[in-house]
Design an enzyme around this catalytic site. Structure first.
Site, PDB file in Angstrom:
ATOM      1  CG  ASP A  46      -6.406  -2.787   2.839  1.00  0.00           C
ATOM      2  OD1 ASP A  46      -5.289  -2.555   3.322  1.00  0.00           O
ATOM      3  OD2 ASP A  46      -7.062  -1.953   2.166  1.00  0.00           O
ATOM      4  N   GLY A  47      -4.971  -4.266   5.946  1.00  0.00           N
ATOM      5  CA  GLY A  47      -4.821  -3.578   7.224  1.00  0.00           C
ATOM      6  C   GLY A  47      -4.136  -4.425   8.284  1.00  0.00           C
ATOM      7  N   GLY A  48      -3.014  -3.915   8.789  1.00  0.00           N
ATOM      8  CA  GLY A  48      -2.337  -4.580   9.903  1.00  0.00           C
ATOM      9  C   GLY A  48      -1.665  -5.894   9.554  1.00  0.00           C
TER      10      GLY A  48
ATOM     11  CG  MET B 296      -8.415   7.230   2.357  1.00  0.00           C
ATOM     12  SD  MET B 296      -7.410   7.344   3.846  1.00  0.00           S
ATOM     13  CE  MET B 296      -6.660   5.723   3.846  1.00  0.00           C
TER      14      MET B 296
ATOM     15  CB  SER C 112      -0.905   0.023   1.227  1.00  0.00           C
ATOM     16  OG  SER C 112      -1.453   1.321   1.361  1.00  0.00           O
TER      17      SER C 112
ATOM     18  CG  MET D   6     -11.799  -2.657   4.847  1.00  0.00           C
ATOM     19  SD  MET D   6     -10.302  -2.243   3.937  1.00  0.00           S
ATOM     20  CE  MET D   6      -9.309  -1.425   5.186  1.00  0.00           C
TER      21      MET D   6
ATOM     22  CG  MET E 195     -11.351   3.311   1.839  1.00  0.00           C
ATOM     23  SD  MET E 195      -9.807   3.323   2.767  1.00  0.00           S
ATOM     24  CE  MET E 195      -8.650   3.402   1.404  1.00  0.00           C
TER      25      MET E 195
ATOM     26  CG  ASP F  87      -5.150   2.420   0.607  1.00  0.00           C
ATOM     27  OD1 ASP F  87      -6.109   1.629   0.485  1.00  0.00           O
ATOM     28  OD2 ASP F  87      -4.031   2.070   1.024  1.00  0.00           O
TER      29      ASP F  87
ATOM     30  CG  PHE G 175      -6.134   6.806   9.991  1.00  0.00           C
ATOM     31  CD1 PHE G 175      -5.595   8.070   9.769  1.00  0.00           C
ATOM     32  CD2 PHE G 175      -7.467   6.695  10.388  1.00  0.00           C
ATOM     33  CE1 PHE G 175      -6.368   9.214   9.955  1.00  0.00           C
ATOM     34  CE2 PHE G 175      -8.245   7.835  10.576  1.00  0.00           C
ATOM     35  CZ  PHE G 175      -7.702   9.098  10.361  1.00  0.00           C
TER      36      PHE G 175
ATOM     37  CG  HIS H 157      -9.277   0.208  -0.747  1.00  0.00           C
ATOM     38  ND1 HIS H 157      -8.711   0.013   0.490  1.00  0.00           N
ATOM     39  CD2 HIS H 157     -10.629   0.179  -0.537  1.00  0.00           C
ATOM     40  CE1 HIS H 157      -9.661  -0.134   1.395  1.00  0.00           C
ATOM     41  NE2 HIS H 157     -10.832  -0.022   0.804  1.00  0.00           N
TER      42      HIS H 157
ATOM     43  CG  HIS I 245      -3.830  -1.644  -1.781  1.00  0.00           C
ATOM     44  ND1 HIS I 245      -4.955  -2.378  -2.105  1.00  0.00           N
ATOM     45  CD2 HIS I 245      -4.216  -0.830  -0.766  1.00  0.00           C
ATOM     46  CE1 HIS I 245      -5.964  -2.035  -1.320  1.00  0.00           C
ATOM     47  NE2 HIS I 245      -5.541  -1.090  -0.495  1.00  0.00           N
TER      48      HIS I 245
HETATM   49  C1  DX5 Z   1      -6.499   1.605   5.289  1.00  0.00           C
HETATM   50  C2  DX5 Z   1      -5.988   1.276   3.917  1.00  0.00           C
HETATM   51  C3  DX5 Z   1      -4.891   0.286   3.915  1.00  0.00           C
HETATM   52  C4  DX5 Z   1      -3.633   0.756   4.603  1.00  0.00           C
HETATM   53  C5  DX5 Z   1      -2.899  -0.438   5.120  1.00  0.00           C
HETATM   54  O1  DX5 Z   1      -7.611   2.415   5.187  1.00  0.00           O
HETATM   55  O2  DX5 Z   1      -7.027   0.751   3.114  1.00  0.00           O
HETATM   56  O3  DX5 Z   1      -4.588  -0.130   2.589  1.00  0.00           O
HETATM   57  O4  DX5 Z   1      -2.800   1.503   3.787  1.00  0.00           O
HETATM   58  O5  DX5 Z   1      -1.838   0.002   5.878  1.00  0.00           O
HETATM   59  P1  DX5 Z   1      -1.095  -0.919   6.938  1.00  0.00           P
HETATM   60  O6  DX5 Z   1      -0.570  -2.100   6.191  1.00  0.00           O
HETATM   61  O7  DX5 Z   1      -0.057  -0.025   7.498  1.00  0.00           O
HETATM   62  O8  DX5 Z   1      -2.142  -1.331   7.950  1.00  0.00           O
HETATM   63 ZN    ZN Z   2      -6.543  -0.231   1.148  1.00  0.00          ZN
END
Ligand code: DX5
Ligand code: ZN
Length: 215
Positions: free
Chosen positions: A174-176, A36, A7, A136, A67, A34, A142, A65, A32
Site C-alpha cells: 500500500d502506497g506509491g 483516517m 484506493s 505500508m 488508520m 482508507d 496521504f 484499512h 481499498h
Molecule cells: C495511505 C493510504 C493508501 C493511499 C495510496 O495512507 O493507506 O491506501 O491511498 O495512495 P497512492 O497509491 O496514491 O500512494
Molecule cells: Zn490504504
C-alpha cells in the site's frame, strides 16, 4: 496474477457514483477504503457512513484499512457498514490479538497493517491468526507519495516467513505503487497491489487497471 485494489482516496468525490461504475466495469478486484482519524495519522478521510455507500455501489470486496486509534471501538460499525476485510495497524494496537479475534468473530477477514519503520519480525507471533498483512510502502496518511524502496526487502522477508510455515496469509502493498514498480513488487512476493493516484489520475483508469492486472 495480483489482486488489484484501487484506493478510493484518490477518487473524485464529486463523482463517486461514476468512479464506482468505472471500477465495477474494470478488472479491479477489491475496493481499498482508507479510514483516517487525524490522531493515528495526520489526516482525516472518511468513516463508516461513506463505506456503507460504497457497499451499495459494488459487489466487489470492500477492503477497509483503518488508520485509527482504538479500532476495537469501531470494528462492529465497520462490519455493519459492509467491510469484508478489516485491517488495523500494529502500531495502534497494544492488544492486537484481541482486535484480530474480534474482527474474525464479527465475520470479517482480519488484516494487520505495518508502518515503514516496523520490522516484519514483529508479525511473527500473530501471523498464524491473520488473513493478510498490509505492508505500508509509504508513511500512512496521504496518497500520492513515493514508494519506499526498502519495502522490497521487507516483502521478501515476509514472503519467506509465510511460506516457511505454509500459511495462507496474503501480502498487500500500500502506497506509491506505479505501472513501473509493480512488477518488482510482485516478483518480491506481493499478492495484492493497492493503487490510488496511479489509477485515478490516469487518463484511462480502466486500461491502467488492466495493465497492473496483466503483470
Ligand atoms: C495511505 C493510504 C493508501 C493511499 C495510496 O495512507 O493507506 O491506501 O491511498 O495512495 P497512492 O497509491 O496514491 O500512494
Ligand atoms: Zn490504504
Amino acid at each position: 496474477m495480483a489482486i488489484i485494489a484501487p484506493s478510493l482516496l484518490a477518487a473524485n468525490f464529486l463523482q463517486l457514483q461514476d468512479e464506482c461504475n468505472m471500477l465495477n466495469k474494470s478488472e479491479a478486484d477489491w475496493f481499498h477504503l482508507d479510514v483516517m482519524d487525524g490522531r493515528f495519522v495526520p489526516n482525516i478521510s472518511f468513516g463508516p457512513m461513506l463505506i456503507a455507500f460504497f457497499r451499495k455501489a459494488t459487489t466487489k470486496v470492500c477492503d477497509v484499512h483503518l488508520m485509527i486509534e482504538d479500532p476495537g471501538n469501531y470494528a462492529e460499525l465497520f462490519k455493519k457498514a459492509g467491510a469484508d476485510i478489516l485491517s488495523v495497524h500494529i502500531e495502534a494496537c497494544p492488544h492486537l490479538h484481541r482486535n484480530i479475534q474480534q474482527i474474525k468473530s464479527l465475520g470479517m477477514k482480519a488484516g494487520v497493517a505495518v508502518n515503514p519503520h516496523t520490522p516484519v519480525e514483529s508479525l511473527k507471533d500473530i501471523l498464524g491468526d491473520i488473513d493478510m498483512v498490509c505492508l505500508m510502502s509509504v508513511n500512512p496518511g496521504f496518497g500520492g507519495q513515493s514508494f519506499i524502496p526498502y519495502t522490497l526487502q521487507k516483502i521478501k522477508q515476509l514472503r519467506a516467513m509465510i511460506d516457511e510455515r505454509g500459511l495462507e496469509v496474503k501480502i498487500e502493498i500500500d502506497g506509491g505503487v506505479t505501472e513501473e514498480n509493480a512488477k518488482q513488487i510482485i516478483d518480491a512476493g506481493a499478492d495484492i497491489l493497492v493503487a490510488g493516484s496511479t489509477i485515478f489520475k490516469s487518463a484511462d483508469p480502466i486500461a491502467t487497471i488492466a495493465t497492473l492486472k496483466a503483470i
